[in-house]
Scaffold this motif. Structure first.
Motif, PDB file in Angstrom:
ATOM      1  N   UNK A 194       0.826  -1.209   0.000  1.00  0.00           N
ATOM      2  CA  UNK A 194       0.000   0.000   0.000  1.00  0.00           C
ATOM      3  C   UNK A 194       0.859   1.258   0.000  1.00  0.00           C
ATOM      4  N   UNK A 195       1.947   1.248   0.756  1.00  0.00           N
ATOM      5  CA  UNK A 195       2.842   2.405   0.779  1.00  0.00           C
ATOM      6  C   UNK A 195       3.481   2.638  -0.591  1.00  0.00           C
ATOM      7  N   UNK A 196       3.813   1.556  -1.284  1.00  0.00           N
ATOM      8  CA  UNK A 196       4.373   1.703  -2.640  1.00  0.00           C
ATOM      9  C   UNK A 196       3.328   2.298  -3.586  1.00  0.00           C
ATOM     10  N   UNK A 197       2.112   1.774  -3.539  1.00  0.00           N
ATOM     11  CA  UNK A 197       1.044   2.310  -4.386  1.00  0.00           C
ATOM     12  C   UNK A 197       0.756   3.775  -4.045  1.00  0.00           C
TER      13      UNK A 197
ATOM     14  N   UNK B 245       2.863   5.993  -2.935  1.00  0.00           N
ATOM     15  CA  UNK B 245       3.944   6.804  -3.505  1.00  0.00           C
ATOM     16  C   UNK B 245       3.714   7.037  -4.995  1.00  0.00           C
ATOM     17  N   UNK B 246       3.317   5.970  -5.704  1.00  0.00           N
ATOM     18  CA  UNK B 246       3.057   6.094  -7.143  1.00  0.00           C
ATOM     19  C   UNK B 246       1.896   7.047  -7.396  1.00  0.00           C
ATOM     20  N   UNK B 247       0.822   6.898  -6.646  1.00  0.00           N
ATOM     21  CA  UNK B 247      -0.357   7.753  -6.834  1.00  0.00           C
ATOM     22  C   UNK B 247      -0.040   9.210  -6.494  1.00  0.00           C
ATOM     23  N   UNK B 248       0.759   9.417  -5.474  1.00  0.00           N
ATOM     24  CA  UNK B 248       1.114  10.782  -5.105  1.00  0.00           C
ATOM     25  C   UNK B 248       1.941  11.444  -6.206  1.00  0.00           C
ATOM     26  N   UNK B 249       2.867  10.698  -6.805  1.00  0.00           N
ATOM     27  CA  UNK B 249       3.676  11.244  -7.897  1.00  0.00           C
ATOM     28  C   UNK B 249       2.816  11.599  -9.103  1.00  0.00           C
ATOM     29  N   UNK B 250       1.761  10.837  -9.319  1.00  0.00           N
ATOM     30  CA  UNK B 250       0.864  11.104 -10.448  1.00  0.00           C
ATOM     31  C   UNK B 250      -0.260  12.064 -10.083  1.00  0.00           C
ATOM     32  N   UNK B 251      -0.236  12.580  -8.871  1.00  0.00           N
ATOM     33  CA  UNK B 251      -1.296  13.472  -8.366  1.00  0.00           C
ATOM     34  C   UNK B 251      -2.671  12.804  -8.432  1.00  0.00           C
ATOM     35  N   UNK B 252      -2.702  11.526  -8.074  1.00  0.00           N
ATOM     36  CA  UNK B 252      -3.953  10.759  -8.055  1.00  0.00           C
ATOM     37  C   UNK B 252      -4.253  10.198  -6.659  1.00  0.00           C
ATOM     38  N   UNK B 253      -3.566  10.718  -5.643  1.00  0.00           N
ATOM     39  CA  UNK B 253      -3.771  10.229  -4.286  1.00  0.00           C
ATOM     40  C   UNK B 253      -4.956  10.970  -3.657  1.00  0.00           C
ATOM     41  N   UNK B 254      -6.150  10.436  -3.869  1.00  0.00           N
ATOM     42  CA  UNK B 254      -7.375  11.076  -3.395  1.00  0.00           C
ATOM     43  C   UNK B 254      -7.649  10.727  -1.935  1.00  0.00           C
ATOM     44  N   UNK B 255      -8.543  11.489  -1.329  1.00  0.00           N
ATOM     45  CA  UNK B 255      -8.840  11.297   0.088  1.00  0.00           C
ATOM     46  C   UNK B 255      -9.455   9.933   0.365  1.00  0.00           C
ATOM     47  N   UNK B 256     -10.193   9.373  -0.586  1.00  0.00           N
ATOM     48  CA  UNK B 256     -10.771   8.046  -0.373  1.00  0.00           C
ATOM     49  C   UNK B 256      -9.678   6.984  -0.268  1.00  0.00           C
ATOM     50  N   UNK B 257      -8.618   7.133  -1.074  1.00  0.00           N
ATOM     51  CA  UNK B 257      -7.512   6.172  -0.964  1.00  0.00           C
ATOM     52  C   UNK B 257      -6.753   6.394   0.342  1.00  0.00           C
ATOM     53  N   UNK B 258      -6.694   7.617   0.812  1.00  0.00           N
ATOM     54  CA  UNK B 258      -6.058   7.874   2.099  1.00  0.00           C
ATOM     55  C   UNK B 258      -6.846   7.212   3.229  1.00  0.00           C
ATOM     56  N   UNK B 259      -8.172   7.210   3.120  1.00  0.00           N
ATOM     57  CA  UNK B 259      -8.980   6.491   4.114  1.00  0.00           C
ATOM     58  C   UNK B 259      -8.627   5.015   4.126  1.00  0.00           C
ATOM     59  N   UNK B 260      -8.407   4.451   2.951  1.00  0.00           N
ATOM     60  CA  UNK B 260      -8.002   3.045   2.845  1.00  0.00           C
ATOM     61  C   UNK B 260      -6.666   2.821   3.539  1.00  0.00           C
ATOM     62  N   UNK B 261      -5.715   3.709   3.321  1.00  0.00           N
ATOM     63  CA  UNK B 261      -4.398   3.575   3.953  1.00  0.00           C
ATOM     64  C   UNK B 261      -4.527   3.631   5.472  1.00  0.00           C
ATOM     65  N   UNK B 262      -5.334   4.557   5.966  1.00  0.00           N
ATOM     66  CA  UNK B 262      -5.513   4.668   7.410  1.00  0.00           C
ATOM     67  C   UNK B 262      -6.197   3.430   7.993  1.00  0.00           C
ATOM     68  N   UNK B 263      -7.130   2.862   7.270  1.00  0.00           N
ATOM     69  CA  UNK B 263      -7.793   1.650   7.779  1.00  0.00           C
ATOM     70  C   UNK B 263      -6.823   0.480   7.841  1.00  0.00           C
ATOM     71  N   UNK B 264      -5.921   0.372   6.853  1.00  0.00           N
ATOM     72  CA  UNK B 264      -4.894  -0.670   6.874  1.00  0.00           C
ATOM     73  C   UNK B 264      -3.967  -0.476   8.069  1.00  0.00           C
TER      74      UNK B 264
ATOM     75  N   UNK C 112      -7.802  -4.033  -6.707  1.00  0.00           N
ATOM     76  CA  UNK C 112      -8.658  -3.311  -7.645  1.00  0.00           C
ATOM     77  C   UNK C 112      -8.086  -1.941  -7.992  1.00  0.00           C
ATOM     78  N   UNK C 113      -7.327  -1.363  -7.099  1.00  0.00           N
ATOM     79  CA  UNK C 113      -6.821  -0.001  -7.309  1.00  0.00           C
ATOM     80  C   UNK C 113      -5.318   0.037  -7.552  1.00  0.00           C
ATOM     81  N   UNK C 114      -4.733  -1.083  -7.932  1.00  0.00           N
ATOM     82  CA  UNK C 114      -3.290  -1.054  -8.204  1.00  0.00           C
ATOM     83  C   UNK C 114      -3.016  -0.126  -9.393  1.00  0.00           C
ATOM     84  N   UNK C 115      -2.095   0.814  -9.245  1.00  0.00           N
ATOM     85  CA  UNK C 115      -1.878   1.837 -10.279  1.00  0.00           C
ATOM     86  C   UNK C 115      -0.900   1.404 -11.358  1.00  0.00           C
ATOM     87  N   UNK C 116      -1.316   0.481 -12.211  1.00  0.00           N
ATOM     88  CA  UNK C 116      -0.463   0.125 -13.348  1.00  0.00           C
ATOM     89  C   UNK C 116      -1.300   0.096 -14.620  1.00  0.00           C
ATOM     90  N   UNK C 117      -0.602   0.127 -15.744  1.00  0.00           N
ATOM     91  CA  UNK C 117      -1.292   0.263 -17.034  1.00  0.00           C
ATOM     92  C   UNK C 117      -2.188  -0.920 -17.351  1.00  0.00           C
TER      93      UNK C 117
END
Length: 527
Positions: free
Chosen positions: A202-205, A207-226, A414-419
């Motif tokens: 999750x931390x790797x994903x 980092x990738x989402x943050x670099x792409x400016x796609x780290x939304x608050x809903x994904x942050x909720x997921x990180x906090x729940x983990x 489901x939300x893994x950030x790859x092509x």
């Protein structure tokens, strides 16, 4: 601001719930000084494991003029403890004692010269009887045993001091666990390592989402729940490991661990509902009515749990083997889960209808989390009707952990950030959220992450006068004050151009002039 207020309300309710949420393993090292008017007093129960060396060690002290006490051990056969519980109001102390067959060595007379008892006199010339001894248990199946101390010939009740220890086997880390609680520690350890690995991914994903400016608050909720679930499992492993080896619980640590786990589950539920409604996927905000509904639902969810554990603490009798779901409040918990199930299904159906381009995300999301919502009611039914009492605690713990972990693992995949992931839901940058608010009535304008609406307007020639600041943003560029037909502005005099022909073939004849205006805007996410 709305989400912050809502989260604060939810966590306040959660904290109230957790103050009474003590579902941790109870200690099987019991001690104290007991004075009661009854001459037949229940002490504790313990479930001994077959094919293990189950032991009971006792140390009991009482005044000699109250002689003589008996330590009684009833098992869970229909003719013993269950029979007493059904008829206790009509049975005398002697009748209850005789329920134990005479061939059983389960009635220990605590009298001088018997069962490790000796009489002694203290400095105040008071005579005492102190008994130290033990018993071993060999059973053909996992069986509950109920400890009672009695003095059927006393008219003044009983008063005594006691230290009793019950163990299963000789393994250092779990000998103090009752048989129904064994392997809870091992189960929690397994899930801890699963969550540890999941947190790293999750931390790797993230980092990738943050670099792409796609780290939304809903994904942050997921990180906090983990993170909350991982921390909860770590603390529970420490607390239960200490208890299993010493018999002395760490209730404060276990309460804090349960608090973290429930907080993580609450955050995860919030994330599921928000994504189901399309927040950060098809819309940038929710209407006031939607936030109010969310607040009501989460408050209802917290209050129901509050009632569940209040009922468990105040109404459950320790003489009966009951689980937290075996109550009116337990069945009442089914209500919020069914509401959450129906609400999530309806929200997902609406999102798919309005945004068919997101069907690749919402179909698997809807199927899995519909089942996820139903898992708890099914668990409650199984717990109350299909699981024997001597295995219920560890089985339900495993089911609950598996359900929560399964939801986390599925969402992570489901939300893994790859092509190669066609189910990835986030296609709008976090820097564009401010320009993508819904209408006041809560109906989204269908501009969130979708160029099709803009293309249709461009093809129709309705480009003049459009303000594209809601579609393009950058940290330093200027804002197009107006968009005018290309034939009115020589191309060589245009300070900046966006040729729609480069991105939209159907609009080859349209050139949009961008004139300076002193405020930052959005950079083209078409690039």
């Amino acid at each position: 601001m709305k989400s912050t207020q809502f989260t604060s309300v939810g966590f306040l309710g959660l904290i109230l719930v957790q103050l009474l949420m003590m579902s941790a393993v109870e200690a099987k090292f019991i001690h104290g000084h007991l004075t009661t008017a009854s001459n037949f007093q229940f002490l504790d129960r313990f479930c001994f494991q077959p094919n293990e060396k189950g032991t009971l060690h006792y140390e009991i002290k009482y005044k000699a003029d109250q002689c003589c006490y008996k330590l009684l051990m009833f098992n869970d056969e229909p003719g013993q403890w269950q029979y007493i519980r059904k008829h206790e109001d009509t049975m005398t102390c002697g009748e209850k004692k005789e329920v134990i067959p005479g061939s059983y060595n389960n009635k220990l007379t605590l009298e001088d010269g018997f069962n490790g008892c000796e009489k002694s006199t203290d400095a105040d010339s008071i005579e005492w009887i102190r008994c130290v001894g033990g018993r071993s248990f060999q059973t053909d199946r996992t069986r509950w045993w109920y400890l009672v101390i009695s003095n059927c010939y006393s008219d003044n009740g009983i008063e005594f001091e006691y230290n009793i220890t019950m163990t299963n086997g000789v393994k250092l880390w779990d000998k103090h666990f009752s048989a129904d609680e064994r392997y809870i520690l091992e189960t929690n350890m397994i899930f801890f390592f699963v969550y540890f690995a999941m947190f790293g991914v999750t931390m790797h994903f993230t980092k990738v989402l943050k670099e792409r400016k796609l780290l939304h608050c809903t994904y942050k909720l997921f990180v906090w729940s983990i993170l909350a679930e991982l921390s909860s499992l770590l603390l529970l492993t420490v607390a239960l490991g200490s208890y299993g080896s010493t018999g002395v619980p760490l209730p404060g640590l276990q309460m804090f661990a349960n608090l973290l786990g429930a907080a993580g589950n609450l955050v995860f539920i919030l994330m599921i509902i928000l994504l189901g409604k399309g927040f950060t996927v098809t819309r940038g905000t929710l209407s006031e009515l939607s936030w109010i509904k969310l607040a009501i639902f989460m408050t209802l969810y917290s209050i129901t749990y509050f009632a569940l554990y209040i009922y468990e603490e105040t109404m459950f009798d320790p003489r009966d083997v009951l689980y937290k779901y075996e109550s009116v409040a337990g069945y009442g918990l089914v209500g919020p889960f069914f509401i959450g199930f129906l609400w999530t299904c309806y929200a997902i159906f609406t999102s798919i209808k309005d945004y068919p381009d997101k069907v690749s995300f919402y179909v698997p999301f809807g199927v899995i989390f519909a089942l996820w919502w139903l898992a708890t009611p099914v668990t409650i039914f199984i717990c109350n009707h299909a699981i024997e009492t001597w295995v219920r605690a560890k089985i339900v713990n495993c089911i609950e952990r598996a359900v929560i972990c399964g939801g986390h693992v599925f969402f992570l995949l489901l939300t893994r950030p790859n092509a190669a992931n066609k189910n990835f839901p986030f296609h709008i940058k976090t820097t564009q959220i401010a320009a993508l608010d819904d209408d006041d009535d809560g109906n989204d304008t269908h501009r969130y992450g979708d160029i099709n609406d803009f293309v249709m307007r461009a093809e129709s020639g309705n480009v003049v006068g459009l303000d594209f600041t809601d579609l393009f943003m950058t940290d330093h560029d200027t804002v197009p004050a107006y968009a005018v037909p290309a034939e009115k502005v020589p191309a060589e005099k245009v300070p900046a151009q966006i040729l729609l022909a480069d991105k939209v073939p159907a609009c080859k004849q349209t050139v949009i002039q961008i004139e300076p205006r002193p405020r930052p805007i959005i950079n083209s996410w078409m690039q």
